[in-house]
Structures are given as structure tokens and as C-alpha cells.
Write an enzyme that holds these catalytic residues in place. Sequence first.
Site, short mmCIF file in Angstrom:
data_model
loop_
_atom_site.label_atom_id
_atom_site.label_comp_id
_atom_site.label_asym_id
_atom_site.label_seq_id
_atom_site.Cartn_x
_atom_site.Cartn_y
_atom_site.Cartn_z
N HIS A 20 0.82 -1.35 0.00
CA HIS A 20 -0.17 -0.08 0.02
C HIS A 20 1.11 1.30 -0.06
CE1 HIS A 20 -3.07 -2.42 2.48
NE2 HIS A 20 -3.62 -2.50 1.04
N LYS A 44 -17.68 -6.11 8.56
CA LYS A 44 -16.33 -6.90 8.51
C LYS A 44 -15.95 -6.81 10.18
CE LYS A 44 -13.91 -6.94 4.28
NZ LYS A 44 -12.97 -6.48 3.30
N SER A 131 -2.96 -7.73 3.21
CA SER A 131 -3.24 -7.43 4.62
C SER A 131 -3.76 -8.92 4.96
CB SER A 131 -4.68 -6.53 4.77
OG SER A 131 -4.11 -5.29 4.31
#
Length: 168
Positions: A20, A44, A131
Site C-alpha cells: 500500500h 467486517k 493484509s
Amino acid sequence: MASERIAIYPGSFDPLHNGHVDLIQRGSRLFDRIVVAILLNIEKAPLFTVQERVEIAREVFDAYPNVEVDTFDGLLVEYARRKQASAIVRGLRAVSDFEYEMQMALMNRNLNPAVETVFMMPSETYTYVSSRIVKEVVALGGSVTNLVPKLVDSRLREKRLGRQTLRA
Ligand code: PNS
């Protein structure tokens, strides 16, 4: 400035990793302003709260005047319109990313043809980093020191220690 070229770099960033960071740095050279837009997704169960993710990204990009960190919910193209952005930046690591990314890009174009999706490739060093895999390795006691910013590494350690203490 009306002619400013603004891009949105949307995502969950749970957590922010070096892939990122690499992409944001590339975007900050390509656009006048790049907005790291963290999705507020109540469905989530994230490792880091949105507030923590905002704090981390702001600290990591403190020295970059044209990198903004924000949150968004609802349609991405609506958020892009509100921010007067002409582009959405997404990273493509491997062919496996392509189908999902193409579907999102074409849906976003269908919703708002004025916003262009721009794909960028991170440095090859980070093509395998996600991630999800970072969280998995940390949960199992592995090191991700060379794959995430220093601040994320220490926050991940804190989370892990916190959980061990809770279980003890
Ligand atoms: O980091 P992620 O999970 O790959 O990011 C996905 C994200 C945030 C880019 C995507 O879920 C998104 O744009 N959500 C906003 C909702 C939306 O606009 N959906 C329609 C376009 S597919």
C-alpha cells in the site's frame, strides 16, 4: 484549485502494508493530491478499528503534504464526486487480482463515467503481500517486520501481546 488532479486510493487497509505504502508514494508523484480512503465497513470484523487505521496512515504519511487520509461509506464513485476526484487508484499485484478489479472498475465506470480507474503495480518486492496474509502470519507468531511500516509492526505486536494476556 479547480485544475488539481485528485485521486482516491480506497481500501480496507487492515492493516496498511508496504505494498500500500509503495502505491501511495507512486500515486503521490502522479497526482496533485491522493486521498487514502478507508472504508467504513460495519459488517467486517477488523483487527484495527477505523480510527486506528486512520491514525496509522496519517502518521506514516505525515511527511507527504499531498497525501490525505479520510474515511468513506456508501458508493465509492459518490465519494469521489464529493472529493472532486477524477481517478480511483487500485493496485494490481498478480493476474489473480484482475477479475475482481476489472469488475469493480467497470461497475464504477457504469455508475460514473467521469471517474477513471488507474491501475498501478507495486514494487515486485511486495507482489505477494496482502493484509490478510500479514494478519495470518502475525496471529501464528511469525514476523512481518520487512513487509509493513514500523508503526504497523509495533501495533501488530501490541495486539498480539494483548490477546495473549487476555487468554492467560
Ligand atoms: O481493500 P479492499 O477490501 O480490496 O477495498 C475494496 C473497496 C473499498 C475498494 C470496495 O469494497 C469499495 O469500493 N467499496 C465501496 C462500495 C462501492 O462503491 N461498491 C460498488 C463498486 S464495486
